[in-house]
Design an enzyme around this catalytic site. Sequence first.
Site, mmCIF file in Angstrom:
data_model
loop_
_atom_site.group_PDB
_atom_site.id
_atom_site.type_symbol
_atom_site.label_atom_id
_atom_site.label_comp_id
_atom_site.label_asym_id
_atom_site.label_seq_id
_atom_site.Cartn_x
_atom_site.Cartn_y
_atom_site.Cartn_z
ATOM 1 N N ILE A 147 0.856 -1.187 0.000
ATOM 2 C CA ILE A 147 0.000 0.000 0.000
ATOM 3 C C ILE A 147 0.891 1.235 0.000
ATOM 4 C CG2 ILE A 147 -1.769 1.294 1.226
ATOM 5 C CD1 ILE A 147 -2.790 -1.332 0.126
ATOM 6 N N LYS A 148 0.650 2.107 -0.976
ATOM 7 C CA LYS A 148 1.444 3.333 -1.070
ATOM 8 C C LYS A 148 0.830 4.424 -0.192
ATOM 9 C CE LYS A 148 3.477 4.596 -4.970
ATOM 10 N NZ LYS A 148 3.681 4.973 -6.406
ATOM 11 N N ILE A 149 1.662 4.984 0.669
ATOM 12 C CA ILE A 149 1.242 6.051 1.575
ATOM 13 C C ILE A 149 2.209 7.222 1.413
ATOM 14 C CG2 ILE A 149 0.924 6.727 3.991
ATOM 15 C CD1 ILE A 149 0.268 3.816 4.625
#
Length: 364
Positions: A140-142
């Site tokens: 998951i890109k944050i």
Amino acid sequence: MGKLNDLSAAGTAVWLDFVDRKFLADGGLQKLVDQDSLTGVTSNPTIFEKAMGQGDVYAEGFAAFDAANPGAEPMARYESQAILDIQAACDTLRGVYDATDARDGYVSLEVSPYLAMKGPETAEEAARLWDAVDRPNLMIKIPGTADGVRAIRDTIAKGINVNVTLLFGIEAYRNVAQAHAEGLEERVEKGLPVDRIASVASFFISRIDGKIDAKIDAGTGGEEAKALKGKVAIANAKLAYAWWQEFVASPRWQTLEAKGAMPQRLLWASTGTKNPDYPDTLYVDELIGPETVNTMPPKTMDAFRDHGTVAQTLTQDVSGAKAVLADAERLGLNLDGVTAELVEEGVASFAKSFDDLLAAIGKE
């Protein structure tokens, strides 16, 4: 064996900064895995906006979703198709993930750019997308904003793989590296495993030179500053990596490693050159070193396959890199200000791509 295979053997994992349904269906990703040692994929709102907002490749998918979900909002329509693409890419790379014992083989999906400044909501979104995709080799890109740091920590603590994006400055990178460690430490304290949780820190390159070079061309720093054109971004990355080397050798990290924790690799993003005067493989050639990743757009990957140069460049002339940044500060180029501005612009750019994407989807 080719140059991309050699790059992987030198310690820099080859990832693709692109995803598209036709490319996946036609076996394009599998071909890169088989022939070029590709081990990962990154996506972002701009990539999906170009993929879904143009042409009719996704028409059948949207029609099927709409038939089952009449009146669905554009966001739901987008997610339905993005998740299918990400799942397909994850499935293609599952063999890499298994063969490397969860050390590589990841596909990244970004949280909504609208949440970049909303830490708690970002963590909730990360968990929701993780459950929706339901693949162990998802990241998951944050965004690595000040508000994103807590979300990164909390997401890692939940056992979710994280790709921290939109990193430009070394201080911001240090903060997210610490957040990664804190999330793992929380799991250790609770007696939870840490051995199969992966993370990368996406450090953006070419955009820094774009900003710095423009300031130099506008006269900042005078004639002396012209010698720094095309050098600041690479110097910045080399010093980030030097800090990473110190951190993973520290007692704090060694304690986590003893529990099986994998280091958070630095990932070089935005590695396509924007300036035609620079070699088109510049930001790959100069950033090669162990335990790193370079995610390339297809054009840059093709260029490196054809004429890239493989050498252990990342640890070369670190003292020269320090001198470049010292000169940049002395000459008033204000790298800190540039990196802060780039974070804001990056968030705004991804939000604009999302706006355009949802608008296009809503018109169907």
